[in-house]
Design a protein around this motif. Structure first.
Motif, PDB file in Angstrom:
ATOM      1  N   HIS A  76       0.850  -1.194   0.000  1.00 24.93           N
ATOM      2  CA  HIS A  76       0.000   0.000   0.000  1.00 24.93           C
ATOM      3  C   HIS A  76       0.880   1.237   0.000  1.00 24.93           C
ATOM      4  CE1 HIS A  76      -2.972   2.962   1.319  1.00 24.93           C
ATOM      5  NE2 HIS A  76      -3.894   2.090   0.931  1.00 24.93           N
ATOM      6  N   ARG A  77       0.610   2.185  -0.886  1.00 26.76           N
ATOM      7  CA  ARG A  77       1.504   3.332  -1.049  1.00 26.76           C
ATOM      8  C   ARG A  77       1.573   4.201   0.204  1.00 26.76           C
ATOM      9  NH1 ARG A  77       3.989   4.267  -5.642  1.00 26.76           N
ATOM     10  NH2 ARG A  77       3.279   3.226  -7.570  1.00 26.76           N
ATOM     11  N   GLN A  78       0.526   4.265   1.001  1.00 25.71           N
ATOM     12  CA  GLN A  78       0.555   5.094   2.199  1.00 25.71           C
ATOM     13  C   GLN A  78       0.939   4.303   3.444  1.00 25.71           C
ATOM     14  OE1 GLN A  78      -3.356   6.889   2.254  1.00 25.71           O
ATOM     15  NE2 GLN A  78      -2.713   8.593   0.958  1.00 25.71           N
ATOM     16  N   LYS A  79       0.388   3.096   3.588  1.00 24.37           N
ATOM     17  CA  LYS A  79       0.627   2.334   4.812  1.00 24.37           C
ATOM     18  C   LYS A  79       1.790   1.360   4.710  1.00 24.37           C
ATOM     19  CE  LYS A  79      -4.257   2.595   6.073  1.00 24.37           C
ATOM     20  NZ  LYS A  79      -5.489   1.804   6.367  1.00 24.37           N
ATOM     21  N   GLY A  80       2.201   1.015   3.482  1.00 26.05           N
ATOM     22  CA  GLY A  80       3.305   0.076   3.309  1.00 26.05           C
ATOM     23  C   GLY A  80       2.940  -1.375   3.563  1.00 26.05           C
ATOM     24  N   THR A  81       1.667  -1.688   3.704  1.00 24.58           N
ATOM     25  CA  THR A  81       1.227  -3.053   4.006  1.00 24.58           C
ATOM     26  C   THR A  81       1.451  -3.969   2.810  1.00 24.58           C
ATOM     27  OG1 THR A  81      -0.511  -2.044   5.347  1.00 24.58           O
ATOM     28  CG2 THR A  81      -0.699  -4.410   4.891  1.00 24.58           C
ATOM     29  N   PRO A  82       2.138  -5.102   2.997  1.00 23.05           N
ATOM     30  CA  PRO A  82       2.306  -6.037   1.876  1.00 23.05           C
ATOM     31  C   PRO A  82       1.052  -6.873   1.663  1.00 23.05           C
ATOM     32  CG  PRO A  82       3.441  -6.868   3.812  1.00 23.05           C
ATOM     33  CD  PRO A  82       2.890  -5.523   4.193  1.00 23.05           C
ATOM     34  N   MET A  83       0.676  -7.052   0.416  1.00 17.02           N
ATOM     35  CA  MET A  83      -0.481  -7.859   0.048  1.00 17.02           C
ATOM     36  C   MET A  83      -0.225  -8.495  -1.300  1.00 17.02           C
ATOM     37  SD  MET A  83      -3.618  -5.329   1.195  1.00 17.02           S
ATOM     38  CE  MET A  83      -2.728  -3.835   0.766  1.00 17.02           C
ATOM     39  N   ALA A  84      -1.014  -9.522  -1.606  1.00 23.23           N
ATOM     40  CA  ALA A  84      -0.996 -10.105  -2.947  1.00 23.23           C
ATOM     41  C   ALA A  84      -2.179  -9.537  -3.717  1.00 23.23           C
ATOM     42  CB  ALA A  84      -1.081 -11.622  -2.876  1.00 23.23           C
ATOM     43  N   LEU A  85      -1.943  -9.156  -4.964  1.00 20.66           N
ATOM     44  CA  LEU A  85      -2.983  -8.595  -5.809  1.00 20.66           C
ATOM     45  C   LEU A  85      -3.167  -9.496  -7.026  1.00 20.66           C
ATOM     46  CD1 LEU A  85      -3.826  -5.013  -6.674  1.00 20.66           C
ATOM     47  CD2 LEU A  85      -3.210  -6.502  -8.594  1.00 20.66           C
ATOM     48  N   LYS A  86      -4.370 -10.035  -7.189  1.00 20.02           N
ATOM     49  CA  LYS A  86      -4.679 -10.825  -8.378  1.00 20.02           C
ATOM     50  C   LYS A  86      -5.321  -9.907  -9.391  1.00 20.02           C
ATOM     51  CE  LYS A  86      -6.528 -15.101 -10.177  1.00 20.02           C
ATOM     52  NZ  LYS A  86      -7.005 -16.465  -9.875  1.00 20.02           N
ATOM     53  N   GLN A  87      -4.731  -9.824 -10.575  1.00 17.29           N
ATOM     54  CA  GLN A  87      -5.173  -8.895 -11.614  1.00 17.29           C
ATOM     55  C   GLN A  87      -5.638  -9.687 -12.840  1.00 17.29           C
ATOM     56  OE1 GLN A  87      -2.165  -6.121 -13.211  1.00 17.29           O
ATOM     57  NE2 GLN A  87      -3.643  -4.505 -12.785  1.00 17.29           N
ATOM     58  N   LEU A  88      -6.876  -9.423 -13.270  1.00 13.53           N
ATOM     59  CA  LEU A  88      -7.492 -10.131 -14.380  1.00 13.53           C
ATOM     60  C   LEU A  88      -7.830  -9.133 -15.477  1.00 13.53           C
ATOM     61  CD1 LEU A  88      -9.909 -12.188 -12.133  1.00 13.53           C
ATOM     62  CD2 LEU A  88      -7.874 -13.083 -13.275  1.00 13.53           C
ATOM     63  N   PRO A  89      -7.254  -9.265 -16.665  1.00 14.88           N
ATOM     64  CA  PRO A  89      -7.520  -8.297 -17.736  1.00 14.88           C
ATOM     65  C   PRO A  89      -8.958  -8.402 -18.226  1.00 14.88           C
ATOM     66  CG  PRO A  89      -6.170 -10.099 -18.550  1.00 14.88           C
ATOM     67  CD  PRO A  89      -6.274 -10.284 -17.071  1.00 14.88           C
TER      68      PRO A  89
END
Length: 337
Positions: A76-89
């Protein structure tokens, strides 16, 4: 080992006189799950965040790439929290398809052996995305040594955790339908803890399916037979039990027990059926050398060709703590040609 599941057509069970082998209670369970998912999808469609992903999150590195999308480790750009993001076109995914997979993950809630889906769905100009907990050590396929498999303690840990995850899914009236090493994420270098992911093929119990592509080892034999209804086979948790049996065989040996569950087309499967019908574990076919009678009994239950006789995924618990591999010198050993 092949990684892609055969594509199948899906049609929801409607009001019909012939239930295709389901009891009325089983049909009601699946319909209840389907209605709950529809409600969740309608709500999630209204709460999507409309933004470009890079406005909110910073890419760290890729975690996985599939036929229909990719998974990235982001912060997260503000909090820095790491996460996985699944992106589907959007070119290959409809809004409904995205919402369905997103909401199946949400509906399963928290389970120690299922990747947790966070309630954040994002629509960008060219893609749909949702966020999950990050699992950083890849998938199970990278841990399996050809013709060796995994160390037995790791196999038994995977068996216990995956059976628990599948039980949880079944308790929600759903059938997972896509169990394979590529969909099992590993949480640590020693494979102590694994998590099931990717719910794009998960369907409510009783959904009608037809096999549209060639069968693979994980395909249960009832999907290869003529369906009991014109629209297809009403799916049951027994499909997942079969896939779990095939996966555990792979983890114990490092190869598949057969290429496809068709007696007339695959001699390895034909030999297995003859052996299983004989009830004589000592007459094991060559691919099964090196396993113990305890492993035989567990796998015979999960791999019964008759879905109503097949043991549920929970049966695995009765075999934990016993030896599944023969010790060196205690029985015949061999590699599949």
């Amino acid at each position: 080992m092949p990684g892609k599941q055969s594509e199948e057509e899906q049609v929801e069970v409607g009001a019909q006189q012939d239930l295709g082998g389901l009891t009325e209670e089983e049909l009601r369970q699946g319909q209840k799950a389907a209605l709950a998912l529809e409600d969740m999808m309608a709500l999630s469609a209204q709460t999507l965040v409309h933004a470009e992903v890079d406005e909110l999150y910073k890419d760290v590195r890729p975690l996985g790439q599939g036929r229909f999308g990719r998974v990235l480790l982001v912060t997260h750009r503000q909090k820095g929290t790491p996460m996985a993001l699944k992106q589907l076109p959007k070119t290959s995914t409809s809004l409904r398809g995205f919402l369905y997979e997103f909401c199946v993950g949400l509906s399963l809630g928290a389970h120690s052996s299922i990747v947790t889906t966070y309630g954040i769905g994002i629509e960008s100009a060219n893609s749909y995305s949702f966020l999950t907990e990050p699992v950083l050590h890849g998938d199970l396929i990278t841990f399996i040594q050809p013709k060796v498999g995994l160390a037995e303690p790791a196999v038994q840990r995977c068996a216990a955790q995956l059976a628990s995850a599948l039980e949880h899914i079944h308790s929600h009236g759903l059938v997972y339908r896509d169990l394979k090493p590529e969909n099992v994420l590993v949480c640590d270098p020693s494979c102590q803890h694994v998590k099931l992911t990717d719910f794009g093929h998960t369907r409510p119990r009783g959904t009608l399916l037809r096999l549209a592509g060639p069968p693979i080892p994980y395909t249960a034999p009832e999907l290869c037979a003529p369906p009991p209804l014109p629209e297809g086979l009403p799916i049951q948790p027994a499909l997942d039990a079969w896939a779990l049996g095939v996966l555990l065989f792979c983890l114990l040996t490092g190869y598949f027990p057969w290429d496809q569950p068709l007696e007339e087309a695959d001699p390895f499967y034909g030999d297995f059926l003859v052996w299983q019908a004989s009830g004589e574990p000592q007459d094991r076919p060559q691919p099964w050398f090196g396993l113990t009678p305890v492993a035989d009994a567990m796998l015979w239950g999960l791999l019964d060709p008759h879905p109503r006789k097949r043991q549920p995924v929970s049966s695995v618990r009765g075999y934990l703590g016993q030896s599944w591999r023969q010790q060196e010198g205690t029985g015949e050993e061999g590699d599949r040609e």
